[in-house]
Design a protein around this motif. Structure first.
Motif, PDB file in Angstrom:
ATOM      1  N   TYR A 134       0.858  -1.111   0.074  1.00 36.87           N
ATOM      2  CA  TYR A 134      -0.028  -0.088   0.049  1.00 36.87           C
ATOM      3  C   TYR A 134       0.965   1.035  -0.062  1.00 36.87           C
ATOM      4  CZ  TYR A 134      -3.459   3.404   2.124  1.00 36.87           C
ATOM      5  OH  TYR A 134      -4.150   4.452   2.632  1.00 36.87           O
ATOM      6  N   ALA A 144       0.530   0.721 -15.330  1.00 35.68           N
ATOM      7  CA  ALA A 144      -0.877   0.651 -14.543  1.00 35.68           C
ATOM      8  C   ALA A 144      -0.778   0.140 -13.406  1.00 35.68           C
ATOM      9  CB  ALA A 144      -1.741  -0.406 -15.561  1.00 35.68           C
ATOM     10  N   ALA A 145       0.132  -0.905 -12.923  1.00 30.92           N
ATOM     11  CA  ALA A 145       0.070  -1.193 -11.576  1.00 30.92           C
ATOM     12  C   ALA A 145       0.794  -0.045 -10.607  1.00 30.92           C
ATOM     13  CB  ALA A 145       1.060  -2.516 -11.481  1.00 30.92           C
ATOM     14  N   ARG A 148       0.606   3.135 -11.297  1.00 32.74           N
ATOM     15  CA  ARG A 148      -0.535   4.126 -11.284  1.00 32.74           C
ATOM     16  C   ARG A 148      -1.528   3.678 -10.286  1.00 32.74           C
ATOM     17  NH1 ARG A 148      -4.393   3.409 -15.699  1.00 32.74           N
ATOM     18  NH2 ARG A 148      -5.102   1.688 -14.153  1.00 32.74           N
ATOM     19  N   ASP A 149      -1.858   2.542 -10.079  1.00 30.07           N
ATOM     20  CA  ASP A 149      -2.934   2.033  -9.113  1.00 30.07           C
ATOM     21  C   ASP A 149      -2.193   2.279  -7.522  1.00 30.07           C
ATOM     22  OD1 ASP A 149      -4.792   1.484 -11.215  1.00 30.07           O
ATOM     23  OD2 ASP A 149      -4.480  -0.545 -10.872  1.00 30.07           O
ATOM     24  N   ARG A 174      -4.229   5.524  -6.870  1.00 32.41           N
ATOM     25  CA  ARG A 174      -5.210   5.400  -6.484  1.00 32.41           C
ATOM     26  C   ARG A 174      -5.103   4.565  -4.770  1.00 32.41           C
ATOM     27  NH1 ARG A 174      -8.460   1.292 -10.612  1.00 32.41           N
ATOM     28  NH2 ARG A 174     -10.162   1.820  -8.787  1.00 32.41           N
ATOM     29  N   ALA A 202      -4.082   1.883  -4.086  1.00 34.68           N
ATOM     30  CA  ALA A 202      -4.659   0.528  -4.204  1.00 34.68           C
ATOM     31  C   ALA A 202      -4.078  -0.482  -3.128  1.00 34.68           C
ATOM     32  CB  ALA A 202      -4.396  -0.274  -5.303  1.00 34.68           C
ATOM     33  N   VAL A 217      -2.979  -3.910  -2.376  1.00 34.72           N
ATOM     34  CA  VAL A 217      -2.862  -4.899  -3.230  1.00 34.72           C
ATOM     35  C   VAL A 217      -2.489  -6.213  -2.417  1.00 34.72           C
ATOM     36  CG1 VAL A 217      -1.674  -5.735  -5.360  1.00 34.72           C
ATOM     37  CG2 VAL A 217      -1.971  -3.369  -4.762  1.00 34.72           C
ATOM     38  N   ARG A 272       0.504  -9.167 -11.106  1.00 35.54           N
ATOM     39  CA  ARG A 272       0.924  -8.029 -11.793  1.00 35.54           C
ATOM     40  C   ARG A 272       2.271  -7.916 -11.992  1.00 35.54           C
ATOM     41  NH1 ARG A 272      -3.420  -3.291 -10.959  1.00 35.54           N
ATOM     42  NH2 ARG A 272      -2.725  -2.672 -12.569  1.00 35.54           N
TER      43      ARG A 272
END
Length: 291
Positions: free
Chosen positions: A178, A204-205, A207-208, A212, A214, A216, A224
């Motif tokens: 996180y 994209a990972a 970015r998230d 975001r 995220a 994970v 990923r």
């Protein structure tokens, strides 16, 4: 039984020993007396594999005590003769691998006083940032493969610490990675981003994680390409890390050559690591340090 070669807070170090870097001198910087007294980490040897364990059931927040204890272990390994069969595994006890910088410590009067007494008169956030960057530099230049066995949550600076190893193995049944900065209104430093870019190929990972925030879990992180593999328990994660470490040790690579290749691979990180714009310079006057 593993051969316990070092319990970092109590290893005998003479006043002239080059490894006398600061755990004892900074022992009073903890956020509580219990934190000051407890063992911060241990270093043990199992065959060709060294295991550095962050001890205790707490969050393993990265305050100067813990960072100095980790660095003492790493510099002990740096000082030993290079062994072409050695591997380092870093892991942690409890629910957390590391929950990031110790912001509670940073807000205490003793932290402000201790940081201001350092050369250049730092603030607590600068002190923690400088010490983490020094630990990561020691990991990058360590003459052996490195593995993080993440058996609990790894957040922000704690995730960056894990990601600074060559391999990250993660527990599937508990914990997530996180990057919390956007959730709490802080700015990710350029050197954090350089670690993320170096270790996570999927834009994209990244970015998230960064934009975001995220959380994970291990299975998704392995899918990923954020971590090397996911495992079913804390014991299984560490066992898999030891198995991987023994596999790497059998390659008998020249440790110094291995480290030089890692330094080339992580050249951008080494370029960025000397400066943290979130706590230094113009931006440091406006932006608090990241977790």
């Amino acid at each position: 039984m593993p051969e316990n070669i070092s319990t970092i807070p109590t290893i005998p170090i003479s006043s002239t020993d080059p490894l006398r870097i600061s755990w004892l001198a900074l022992r009073g910087l903890g956020s509580s007396e219990d934190n000051n007294r407890r063992e911060m980490c241990t270093l043990e040897k199992r065959g060709n594999v060294y295991i550095l364990t962050l001890t205790g059931a707490g969050e393993h927040r990265l305050n100067p005590n813990l960072l100095d204890s980790i660095q003492s272990a790493l510099r002990r390994l740096h000082a030993e003769p290079a062994n072409p069969s050695s591997v380092l595994i870093t892991t942690a006890e409890g629910k957390f691998f590391s929950n990031g910088y110790d912001l509670a410590w940073a807000e205490t009067p003793s932290a402000v006083a201790a940081a201001s007494a350092t050369p250049g008169g730092q603030n607590p956030f600068q002190l923690m940032s400088a010490k983490l960057r020094s630990v990561v530099a020691d990991l990058i230049t360590l003459p052996m493969p490195t593995i993080a066995a993440v058996t609990g949550h790894a957040a922000a600076a704690g995730f960056i610490l894990a990601l600074s190893h060559d391999y990250v193995l993660m527990r599937r049944d508990r914990g997530f990675i996180y990057m919390s900065e956007v959730d709490i209104g802080l700015v990710v430093s350029a050197w954090f981003m350089s670690v993320l870019k170096c270790k996570i190929g999927d834009a994209a990972a990244r970015r998230d994680l960064v934009l975001r925030a995220a959380k994970v879990t291990a299975g998704a992180a392995a899918e990923r390409g954020i971590v090397h593999s996911a495992h079913d328990s804390a014991e299984g994660t560490l066992a898999a890390a030891v198995e991987l470490g023994e596999e790497l040790a059998r390659r008998k690579w020249n440790g110094h050559v291995y480290a030089r290749n890692r330094m080339v691979m992580m050249g951008e990180v080494l370029e960025k690591i000397g400066f943290d714009e979130t706590v230094e310079g113009q931006n440091g006057n406006k932006i608090k340090a990241h977790l």
